[in-house]
Design a protein around this motif. Structure first.
Motif, PDB file in Angstrom:
ATOM      1  N   LEU A   1      -4.028  51.692  38.061  1.00 47.05           N
ATOM      2  CA  LEU A   1      -3.901  52.888  38.620  1.00 47.05           C
ATOM      3  C   LEU A   1      -4.456  54.094  37.690  1.00 47.05           C
ATOM      4  CD1 LEU A   1      -0.420  53.207  40.350  1.00 47.05           C
ATOM      5  CD2 LEU A   1      -2.704  52.603  41.357  1.00 47.05           C
ATOM      6  N   HIS A   2      -4.989  53.485  36.366  1.00 57.98           N
ATOM      7  CA  HIS A   2      -5.401  54.318  35.567  1.00 57.98           C
ATOM      8  C   HIS A   2      -6.690  53.728  35.055  1.00 57.98           C
ATOM      9  CE1 HIS A   2      -1.807  57.078  35.714  1.00 57.98           C
ATOM     10  NE2 HIS A   2      -1.270  55.948  35.583  1.00 57.98           N
ATOM     11  N   ARG A   3      -7.705  54.433  35.098  1.00 57.22           N
ATOM     12  CA  ARG A   3      -9.267  53.795  34.795  1.00 57.22           C
ATOM     13  C   ARG A   3     -10.139  54.799  34.232  1.00 57.22           C
ATOM     14  NH1 ARG A   3     -10.548  49.765  39.099  1.00 57.22           N
ATOM     15  NH2 ARG A   3      -8.527  49.034  40.221  1.00 57.22           N
ATOM     16  N   TRP A   4     -10.958  54.237  33.528  1.00 51.43           N
ATOM     17  CA  TRP A   4     -12.062  54.635  32.901  1.00 51.43           C
ATOM     18  C   TRP A   4     -13.041  55.129  34.106  1.00 51.43           C
ATOM     19  CZ3 TRP A   4     -10.832  56.167  28.302  1.00 51.43           C
ATOM     20  CH2 TRP A   4     -10.064  55.382  27.561  1.00 51.43           C
ATOM     21  N   ALA A   5     -13.702  56.489  33.853  1.00 47.56           N
ATOM     22  CA  ALA A   5     -14.376  56.861  34.972  1.00 47.56           C
ATOM     23  C   ALA A   5     -15.827  56.481  34.707  1.00 47.56           C
ATOM     24  CB  ALA A   5     -14.289  58.483  34.771  1.00 47.56           C
ATOM     25  N   GLU A   6     -16.228  55.735  33.887  1.00 48.17           N
ATOM     26  CA  GLU A   6     -17.567  55.207  33.542  1.00 48.17           C
ATOM     27  C   GLU A   6     -17.157  53.980  32.634  1.00 48.17           C
ATOM     28  OE1 GLU A   6     -20.561  57.405  31.639  1.00 48.17           O
ATOM     29  OE2 GLU A   6     -19.092  58.312  30.158  1.00 48.17           O
ATOM     30  N   SER A   7     -18.463  53.372  32.438  1.00 49.96           N
ATOM     31  CA  SER A   7     -18.188  52.068  31.551  1.00 49.96           C
ATOM     32  C   SER A   7     -17.763  52.605  29.939  1.00 49.96           C
ATOM     33  CB  SER A   7     -19.538  51.148  31.562  1.00 49.96           C
ATOM     34  OG  SER A   7     -20.404  51.964  31.031  1.00 49.96           O
ATOM     35  N   LEU A   8     -16.974  51.793  29.608  1.00 46.04           N
ATOM     36  CA  LEU A   8     -16.444  52.454  28.345  1.00 46.04           C
ATOM     37  C   LEU A   8     -17.253  52.428  27.154  1.00 46.04           C
ATOM     38  CD1 LEU A   8     -13.726  53.334  26.674  1.00 46.04           C
ATOM     39  CD2 LEU A   8     -13.116  50.831  26.373  1.00 46.04           C
ATOM     40  N   ASP A   9     -18.211  51.530  27.175  1.00 45.68           N
ATOM     41  CA  ASP A   9     -19.315  51.501  26.125  1.00 45.68           C
ATOM     42  C   ASP A   9     -20.212  52.559  26.271  1.00 45.68           C
ATOM     43  OD1 ASP A   9     -20.320  50.474  28.587  1.00 45.68           O
ATOM     44  OD2 ASP A   9     -21.285  48.544  27.430  1.00 45.68           O
ATOM     45  N   ASP A  10     -20.774  52.983  27.521  1.00 48.11           N
ATOM     46  CA  ASP A  10     -21.426  53.997  27.761  1.00 48.11           C
ATOM     47  C   ASP A  10     -20.677  55.374  27.071  1.00 48.11           C
ATOM     48  OD1 ASP A  10     -23.622  52.635  28.582  1.00 48.11           O
ATOM     49  OD2 ASP A  10     -23.305  52.827  30.678  1.00 48.11           O
ATOM     50  N   ASN A  11     -19.613  55.453  27.603  1.00 58.56           N
ATOM     51  CA  ASN A  11     -18.668  56.675  27.316  1.00 58.56           C
ATOM     52  C   ASN A  11     -18.513  56.830  25.634  1.00 58.56           C
ATOM     53  OD1 ASN A  11     -15.283  57.644  28.228  1.00 58.56           O
ATOM     54  ND2 ASN A  11     -16.981  58.892  27.191  1.00 58.56           N
ATOM     55  N   MET A  12     -18.161  55.565  24.898  1.00 55.94           N
ATOM     56  CA  MET A  12     -17.980  55.699  23.426  1.00 55.94           C
ATOM     57  C   MET A  12     -19.340  56.244  22.934  1.00 55.94           C
ATOM     58  SD  MET A  12     -15.459  52.554  22.901  1.00 55.94           S
ATOM     59  CE  MET A  12     -14.857  53.099  21.532  1.00 55.94           C
ATOM     60  N   THR A  13     -20.576  55.243  23.414  1.00 55.29           N
ATOM     61  CA  THR A  13     -21.660  55.871  22.915  1.00 55.29           C
ATOM     62  C   THR A  13     -22.061  57.374  23.002  1.00 55.29           C
ATOM     63  OG1 THR A  13     -22.647  53.664  23.499  1.00 55.29           O
ATOM     64  CG2 THR A  13     -24.418  55.375  22.891  1.00 55.29           C
TER      65      THR A  13
END
Length: 197
Positions: free
Chosen positions: A81-93
């Motif tokens: 029910l709780h998700r990242w809105a985009e791929s985590l690697d892209d968000n972190m970059t």
């Protein structure tokens, strides 16, 4: 009478299907960069050096939309029910790029951009862990290295823990975000000591 019973049974099935079909709504989260006001004040430099940031690499267990928590030794659970809105690697970059841009007197660009050719330094970050542990601590461990002309000039492994709340996804994300901010501050401080001439 049979006709009436069939209608009532049909309505009961439809009512049950409606109840089964309704499920809680998923919530989506993003890691956020520091606001410029939160970063240390830097003097404006003419002809700032360029730093090229490679896309952040993450372990396979994080290559998913769900938030990940460790529930015990070698045991992890995914929060549907709780998700990242985009791929985590892209968000972190993106967050690292934006944070370093305000923490350093440098022009920080992606290695995928045209301006990366002008870079005096290249930075690569590999995340080893990024989750909530069973004690409710947000954990980040990352290896990172800076190189100049294909020669590694700085290589480190950094780990951070920030208290989180195992029952509140928003607080989990905020604690993970704080871990990433601490890593960015450490990298910025170390990169500032490297001679880019």
């Amino acid at each position: 009478m049979r006709y009436l019973i069939r209608i009532l049974l049909g309505l009961a099935v439809l009512a049950q299907t409606g109840c089964i079909g309704s499920s809680p709504t998923s919530r989506f989260y993003l890691l956020e960069p520091l606001a410029a006001a939160e970063a240390p004040g830097l003097s404006v430099m003419a002809g700032k050096p360029t730093l090229a940031l490679a896309p952040v690499r993450i372990p396979h267990y994080l290559e998913r939309a769900q938030l990940v928590s460790a529930s015990g030794k070698n045991t992890y659970q995914l929060d549907e029910l709780h998700r990242w809105a985009e791929s985590l690697d892209d968000n972190m970059t993106r967050v690292i790029l934006q944070d370093l841009s305000v923490m350093m007197p440098a022009d920080v660009v992606s290695t995928n951009s045209q301006r990366a050719r002008q870079a005096k330094l290249a930075l690569a970050v590999t995340v080893l862990e990024f989750h909530i542990d069973p004690e409710g601590q947000a954990r980040l461990t990352a290896q990172w290295q800076a190189s100049r002309d294909d020669e590694v000039v700085l290589s480190r492994q950094s780990s951070y823990k920030v208290a989180a709340d195992n029952d509140n996804a928003q607080l989990k994300v905020e604690a993970l975000n704080q871990c990433l901010t601490q890593l960015n501050r450490e990298m910025a401080a170390a990169l500032l000591t490297i001679n880019t001439d």
